[in-house]
Scaffold this motif. Structure first.
Motif, short mmCIF file in Angstrom:
data_model
loop_
_atom_site.label_atom_id
_atom_site.label_comp_id
_atom_site.label_asym_id
_atom_site.label_seq_id
_atom_site.Cartn_x
_atom_site.Cartn_y
_atom_site.Cartn_z
N GLN A 1 7.85 38.88 4.93
CA GLN A 1 8.82 39.35 3.94
C GLN A 1 10.22 39.10 4.47
O GLN A 1 10.52 39.46 5.60
N ARG A 2 11.07 38.51 3.66
CA ARG A 2 12.45 38.23 4.08
C ARG A 2 13.30 39.47 3.90
O ARG A 2 13.17 40.20 2.93
N HIS A 3 14.19 39.67 4.83
CA HIS A 3 15.11 40.79 4.82
C HIS A 3 16.11 40.61 3.68
O HIS A 3 16.70 39.55 3.51
N ILE A 4 16.28 41.66 2.87
CA ILE A 4 17.28 41.61 1.79
C ILE A 4 18.60 42.09 2.38
O ILE A 4 18.68 43.16 2.97
N LYS A 5 19.63 41.27 2.25
CA LYS A 5 20.95 41.59 2.78
C LYS A 5 21.92 41.71 1.62
O LYS A 5 22.23 40.74 0.94
N GLU A 6 22.37 42.94 1.38
CA GLU A 6 23.35 43.20 0.32
C GLU A 6 24.74 42.86 0.85
O GLU A 6 25.14 43.35 1.90
N ILE A 7 25.47 42.02 0.15
CA ILE A 7 26.82 41.61 0.56
C ILE A 7 27.83 42.25 -0.38
O ILE A 7 28.12 41.72 -1.45
N PRO B 1 17.69 34.29 8.55
CA PRO B 1 16.73 34.39 7.44
C PRO B 1 16.94 35.69 6.67
O PRO B 1 16.67 36.77 7.18
N ALA B 2 17.45 35.58 5.46
CA ALA B 2 17.69 36.76 4.64
C ALA B 2 17.79 36.34 3.18
O ALA B 2 18.17 35.22 2.86
N ASP B 3 17.43 37.24 2.33
CA ASP B 3 17.60 37.09 0.89
C ASP B 3 18.94 37.73 0.56
O ASP B 3 19.07 38.94 0.51
N LEU B 4 19.98 36.90 0.43
CA LEU B 4 21.33 37.42 0.20
C LEU B 4 21.47 37.89 -1.24
O LEU B 4 21.14 37.17 -2.18
N ARG B 5 21.99 39.10 -1.39
CA ARG B 5 22.23 39.67 -2.71
C ARG B 5 23.69 40.07 -2.82
O ARG B 5 24.28 40.61 -1.89
N TYR C 1 10.18 35.97 -9.30
CA TYR C 1 10.51 34.60 -8.88
C TYR C 1 10.75 34.55 -7.37
O TYR C 1 10.22 33.68 -6.68
N ILE C 2 11.54 35.49 -6.85
CA ILE C 2 11.82 35.53 -5.42
C ILE C 2 10.52 35.71 -4.63
O ILE C 2 10.31 35.06 -3.60
N ALA C 3 9.64 36.59 -5.10
CA ALA C 3 8.36 36.80 -4.42
C ALA C 3 7.54 35.51 -4.42
O ALA C 3 6.90 35.18 -3.41
N LEU C 4 7.57 34.76 -5.51
CA LEU C 4 6.84 33.49 -5.58
C LEU C 4 7.41 32.49 -4.57
O LEU C 4 6.67 31.85 -3.82
N VAL C 5 8.73 32.36 -4.52
CA VAL C 5 9.36 31.45 -3.55
C VAL C 5 8.99 31.87 -2.13
O VAL C 5 8.63 31.04 -1.29
N ASN C 6 9.05 33.16 -1.85
CA ASN C 6 8.74 33.65 -0.50
C ASN C 6 7.29 33.40 -0.10
O ASN C 6 7.00 33.27 1.08
N ARG C 7 6.39 33.31 -1.09
CA ARG C 7 4.99 32.99 -0.78
C ARG C 7 4.86 31.64 -0.09
O ARG C 7 3.93 31.40 0.68
N TYR C 8 5.79 30.73 -0.38
CA TYR C 8 5.70 29.38 0.16
C TYR C 8 6.63 29.12 1.34
O TYR C 8 6.69 28.00 1.84
N LYS C 9 7.33 30.13 1.79
CA LYS C 9 8.16 29.98 3.00
C LYS C 9 7.22 30.14 4.20
O LYS C 9 6.50 31.11 4.29
N ARG C 10 7.28 29.16 5.10
CA ARG C 10 6.37 29.18 6.24
C ARG C 10 7.13 28.85 7.51
O ARG C 10 8.12 28.13 7.49
N ALA C 11 6.62 29.36 8.59
CA ALA C 11 7.16 29.01 9.89
C ALA C 11 6.81 27.54 10.17
O ALA C 11 5.82 27.02 9.66
#
Length: 195
Positions: free
Chosen positions: A4-10, A84-88, A154-164
């Motif tokens: 799970q990617r860290h959500i970063k509120e800006i 690595p973060a989901d910028l919001r 949508y974000i959850a779907l994209v994150n499913r395909y993020k891999r190391a």
């Protein structure tokens, strides 16, 4: 299962200004496309001097947008990667009068860079990956809470395909994804309530 990617509120104006700088956006784009790099590598790639690149990296690091890439440097050499973060960003109604033009400029620069990358991809990608440019234009009829739910799905779907890197299947390559949704202009014939 992907991490799970860290959500970063800006919400800080200083952080937004740091992120909205054109050279810093180029640095982040380069790191996202090509992986970790030193300030010297970035300077060569972006036609900057290493002093300027180092300064921009320090500013990005200060706000948590980049971080040192562990295990890559030798001696005093520092390698950087995009954090690595989901910028919001604050919703439009929550942006101050000072914040709104900064966010608008950041978005303008990002969309222009995305369009340039898409056009370049259309010109340069060939072989089997030439067919790897699906796109869709459409519309949906949703309430504001449903639109927010749609975005999170949508974000959850994209994150499913993020891999190391060590978990990539054979033949995988970096594919850029973008999401843009906005209400149709007011003269649209739908009868949705904007609230």
């Amino acid at each position: 299962m992907p991490k799970q990617r860290h959500i970063k509120e800006i919400g800080d104006l200083g952080a937004l200004k740091a992120l909205a700088h054109p050279r810093r956006q180029q640095i982040l784009e380069h790191l996202a496309l090509h992986g970790p790099a030193t300030s010297a590598t970035l300077a060569r790639a972006l036609d900057l001097n290493t002093g300027a690149t180092s300064y921009h990296l320090r500013e990005l690091d200060r706000h948590g947008f980049v971080e040192e890439a562990e295990g890559t440097g030798r001696g005093r050499e520092r390698w950087w990667r995009a954090a690595p973060a989901d910028l919001r960003f604050p919703q439009r109604s929550e942006q101050s009068d000072e914040m709104r033009p900064v966010v608008d400029e950041m978005n303008r620069l990002a969309f222009a860079a995305d369009l340039a990358l898409f056009e370049r991809s259309q010109r340069e990608i060939d072989g089997v990956w030439a067919d790897g440019q699906p796109y869709s234009r459409g519309s949906i009829q949703v309430t504001l809470p449903e639109l927010r739910e749609f975005f999170e799905e949508y974000i959850a779907l994209v994150n499913r395909y993020k891999r190391a890197d060590d978990a990539l299947p054979e033949g995988a390559r970096n594919v850029l994804t973008r999401f843009l949704a906005f209400p149709a202009p007011a003269d649209d014939t739908t009868n949705g309530d904007p609230s």
